[in-house]
Scaffold this motif. Structure first.
Motif, short mmCIF file in Angstrom:
data_model
loop_
_atom_site.label_atom_id
_atom_site.label_comp_id
_atom_site.label_asym_id
_atom_site.label_seq_id
_atom_site.Cartn_x
_atom_site.Cartn_y
_atom_site.Cartn_z
N TRP A 23 0.81 -1.21 0.00
CA TRP A 23 0.00 0.00 0.00
C TRP A 23 0.85 1.28 0.00
O TRP A 23 0.32 2.36 -0.27
CB TRP A 23 -0.99 0.00 1.17
CG TRP A 23 -0.39 -0.21 2.53
CD1 TRP A 23 -0.06 0.74 3.44
CD2 TRP A 23 -0.08 -1.47 3.15
NE1 TRP A 23 0.45 0.18 4.59
CE2 TRP A 23 0.46 -1.18 4.42
CE3 TRP A 23 -0.20 -2.80 2.76
CZ2 TRP A 23 0.88 -2.19 5.30
CZ3 TRP A 23 0.22 -3.80 3.62
CH2 TRP A 23 0.74 -3.49 4.88
N LYS A 139 -1.48 -11.22 9.21
CA LYS A 139 -1.36 -10.03 10.06
C LYS A 139 -2.74 -9.42 10.30
O LYS A 139 -3.44 -9.06 9.35
CB LYS A 139 -0.42 -9.00 9.43
CG LYS A 139 -0.27 -7.71 10.19
CD LYS A 139 1.04 -7.02 9.85
CE LYS A 139 1.03 -5.58 10.30
NZ LYS A 139 0.58 -4.65 9.24
N TRP A 141 -4.59 -6.49 12.25
CA TRP A 141 -4.73 -5.28 13.08
C TRP A 141 -6.21 -5.15 13.42
O TRP A 141 -7.06 -5.10 12.53
CB TRP A 141 -4.27 -4.02 12.36
CG TRP A 141 -4.74 -2.78 13.06
CD1 TRP A 141 -4.50 -2.45 14.36
CD2 TRP A 141 -5.57 -1.74 12.55
NE1 TRP A 141 -5.12 -1.27 14.69
CE2 TRP A 141 -5.78 -0.81 13.57
CE3 TRP A 141 -6.15 -1.49 11.30
CZ2 TRP A 141 -6.55 0.35 13.42
CZ3 TRP A 141 -6.92 -0.33 11.14
CH2 TRP A 141 -7.12 0.56 12.20
N LYS A 183 -3.08 -0.89 18.78
CA LYS A 183 -3.03 0.54 18.47
C LYS A 183 -3.80 1.29 19.54
O LYS A 183 -4.94 0.93 19.85
CB LYS A 183 -3.63 0.81 17.08
CG LYS A 183 -3.59 2.26 16.62
CD LYS A 183 -4.06 2.39 15.18
CE LYS A 183 -4.01 3.84 14.71
NZ LYS A 183 -4.42 3.97 13.28
N HIS A 219 1.94 3.43 16.94
CA HIS A 219 0.70 3.07 17.64
C HIS A 219 0.78 3.21 19.16
O HIS A 219 0.07 2.49 19.89
CB HIS A 219 0.31 1.62 17.28
CG HIS A 219 -0.24 1.52 15.88
ND1 HIS A 219 -0.82 0.36 15.42
CD2 HIS A 219 -0.25 2.39 14.85
CE1 HIS A 219 -1.22 0.55 14.17
NE2 HIS A 219 -0.88 1.77 13.80
N ASP A 243 5.99 -3.00 12.47
CA ASP A 243 5.50 -2.11 11.41
C ASP A 243 6.26 -0.81 11.62
O ASP A 243 5.92 -0.02 12.50
CB ASP A 243 3.99 -1.87 11.57
CG ASP A 243 3.15 -2.79 10.71
OD1 ASP A 243 1.92 -2.63 10.74
OD2 ASP A 243 3.72 -3.66 10.03
N ASP A 251 -0.77 8.68 14.39
CA ASP A 251 -0.27 7.56 13.57
C ASP A 251 0.07 8.11 12.19
O ASP A 251 -0.60 7.83 11.21
CB ASP A 251 -1.36 6.48 13.49
CG ASP A 251 -0.85 5.22 12.79
OD1 ASP A 251 -1.69 4.42 12.35
OD2 ASP A 251 0.39 5.07 12.66
N ASP A 288 5.48 0.00 7.44
CA ASP A 288 4.05 0.29 7.26
C ASP A 288 3.95 1.81 7.16
O ASP A 288 3.93 2.50 8.18
CB ASP A 288 3.24 -0.24 8.45
CG ASP A 288 1.76 0.13 8.31
OD1 ASP A 288 1.00 -0.15 9.26
OD2 ASP A 288 1.38 0.70 7.27
N TRP A 388 -5.11 4.13 -1.20
CA TRP A 388 -5.43 3.62 0.14
C TRP A 388 -6.93 3.49 0.24
O TRP A 388 -7.68 4.41 -0.01
CB TRP A 388 -4.98 4.64 1.18
CG TRP A 388 -4.15 4.08 2.25
CD1 TRP A 388 -2.87 3.67 2.17
CD2 TRP A 388 -4.55 3.89 3.62
NE1 TRP A 388 -2.43 3.26 3.40
CE2 TRP A 388 -3.42 3.36 4.31
CE3 TRP A 388 -5.72 4.09 4.34
CZ2 TRP A 388 -3.45 3.06 5.65
CZ3 TRP A 388 -5.73 3.78 5.68
CH2 TRP A 388 -4.61 3.28 6.32
C1 LRH Z 1 -3.35 0.52 11.06
C2 LRH Z 1 -2.17 -0.06 10.30
C3 LRH Z 1 -2.26 -1.54 10.03
C4 LRH Z 1 -2.57 -1.67 8.58
C5 LRH Z 1 -2.83 -0.29 8.14
C6 LRH Z 1 -2.43 -0.04 6.73
O1 LRH Z 1 -3.11 1.85 11.42
O2 LRH Z 1 -1.01 0.27 10.98
O3 LRH Z 1 -1.01 -2.15 10.18
O4 LRH Z 1 -3.58 -2.52 8.28
O5 LRH Z 1 -2.13 0.53 9.02
#
Ligand code: LRH
Ligand code: MN
Length: 390
Positions: A23, A139, A141, A183, A219, A243, A251, A288, A388
């Motif tokens: 991404w 993974k 989140w 987070k 986070h 990340d 963030d 990330d 995104w």
């Molecule tokens: C959430 C995050 C997570 C991903 C996104 C792109 O803030 O850190 O790791 O899914 O960003």
């Protein structure tokens, strides 16, 4: 810097790998604006081509993590083969529980079983993608949370979460891992259901050996001593991945090391101290990030170089002198052992490493000279740039 320390540092750096987020090669922004840029990737195949450019010039970025559904394709076997043709592989598969109206009041924590089952089924889809691409890291989140005190029963949500995670965990094949990311706020602002490393660790311990914690450097509450968390998770063998990014306030997902290079060094110092840089340490070093205003490929190259530089400095800490000073209570000598290493210009050492493997000493400049950025800006016309969330 003794010759021995230098030699050992070069050997460790030669084995380091950093995983890139697909991404980062799409457009991204804030709620105010997502900026377009010329030549941005339009599909997962082009995202992987861009990631392969970063590996081509740095030599240490051989994996690309995908995000589902952002990177959905008809044939993931074909995508994995495309990656292999370009000299990279598919890394962690990221689930997405933050873009579906059904998840407004939660996903794996939702009061309704129908919604929890939907979120669990999404992870079955992700595990299928892992099987098709050879990925071993799932993974997760958890974006779930509440905005107002009393909105929901905090304990009941944890109990529902534990049950849902058990069902996700049961989807894993042997050899696969669940990486559970925490987070402390956003997208909810009263209580996130996995707000901190302790909550993630508790759930991982309840699940089993294949469950480990993801530490996203963006986070934590401002002022958090992140390297202490790194040390503790390594101590209990549950640090599964980073990340990496950096932030000034929230963030922000900025280039790792750009906001606080000394913090990144302190984190890598705990990694080196625990001998967790080894490829078989079980720690996946991932980026990330979002390059909202800067070009994506150069941004990722700069990020990889920042991690390499922080790692090289951590590898140059004179640990014998450090330990001696710590044990003799020589506060300033102990602190000095770290700051001396941090103040070392490691770029010549990294240039030597790259040249020893046939790479250009300066990947950032080499990429700029390659003309690739201009070429993709010329060639990638038409279609829709990846973005995104899209
Ligand atoms: C959430 C995050 C997570 C991903 C996104 C792109 O803030 O850190 O790791 O899914 O960003
Ligand atoms: Mn993250």
């Amino acid at each position: 810097m003794t010759t021995d320390l230098r030699t050992r540092a070069l050997a460790a750096l030669a084995e380091q790998t950093i995983e890139l987020p697909s991404w980062a090669f799409g457009n991204s922004g804030t709620r105010f604006k997502v900026f377009g840029q010329p030549g941005v990737a339009r599909d997962p195949f082009e995202k992987i081509e861009d990631a392969a450019q970063v590996h081509r010039f740095t030599g240490v970025a051989p994996r690309v993590s995908l995000h589902v559904p952002w990177d959905l394709v008809d044939d993931f076997g074909k995508l994995a083969a495309h990656a292999a043709d370009l000299g990279v592989s598919i890394g962690a598969i990221n689930s997405n529980l933050f873009q579906d109206d059904d998840y407004r009041l939660g996903s794996l924590t939702h009061p309704e079983k129908r919604v929890r089952d939907k979120a669990i089924a999404h992870h079955a889809q992700c595990v299928d993608v892992m099987r098709a691409t050879g990925s071993t890291d799932l993974k997760l989140w958890l974006p779930d949370g509440t905005n107002y005190a009393g909105q929901d029963d905090l304990r009941a949500r944890q109990d529902r979460l534990a049950d849902s995670l058990q069902q996700v965990y049961a989807l894993l094949d042997p050899g696969m891992r669940l990486l559970l990311e925490y987070k402390f706020y956003e997208p909810y602002f009263y209580a996130m259901d996995i707000p901190d490393w302790g909550t993630s660790l508790l759930h991982c311990l309840a699940l089993g050996e294949q469950a480990t914690v993801v530490l996203d450097t963006g986070h934590h509450a401002p002022g958090t001593n992140i390297e202490f968390i790194v040390m503790q998770l390594l101590r209990v063998g549950r640090l599964g991945a980073f990340d990496f990014n950096s932030r000034y306030y929230g963030d922000d997902d900025l280039i790792v090391g750009s906001a606080d290079p000394f913090q990144l060094f302190r984190i890598m110092n705990e990694i080196v101290a625990a001998d967790a840089l080894r490829p078989d340490s079980g720690v996946n070093f991932m980026l990330d990030q979002c390059h909202n205003i800067e070009p994506k490929i150069p941004g990722q190259i700069r990020s990889v170089l920042n991690v390499q530089e922080a790692t090289a400095k951590a590898l140059l800490v004179d640990r014998d002198a450090l330990t001696a000073a710590q044990q003799s209570g020589d506060v300033l000598a102990a602190h000095g052992a770290l700051t001396d290493a941090f103040s070392t210009d490691v770029r010549p050492l990294l240039a030597e490493l790259r040249e020893s493997t046939g790479l250009d000493a300066d990947p950032y400049a080499a990429y700029a000279r390659s003309g690739h950025q201009e070429r993709i800006a010329r060639e990638r016309v038409g279609g829709t740039q990846a973005s995104w969330g899209a």
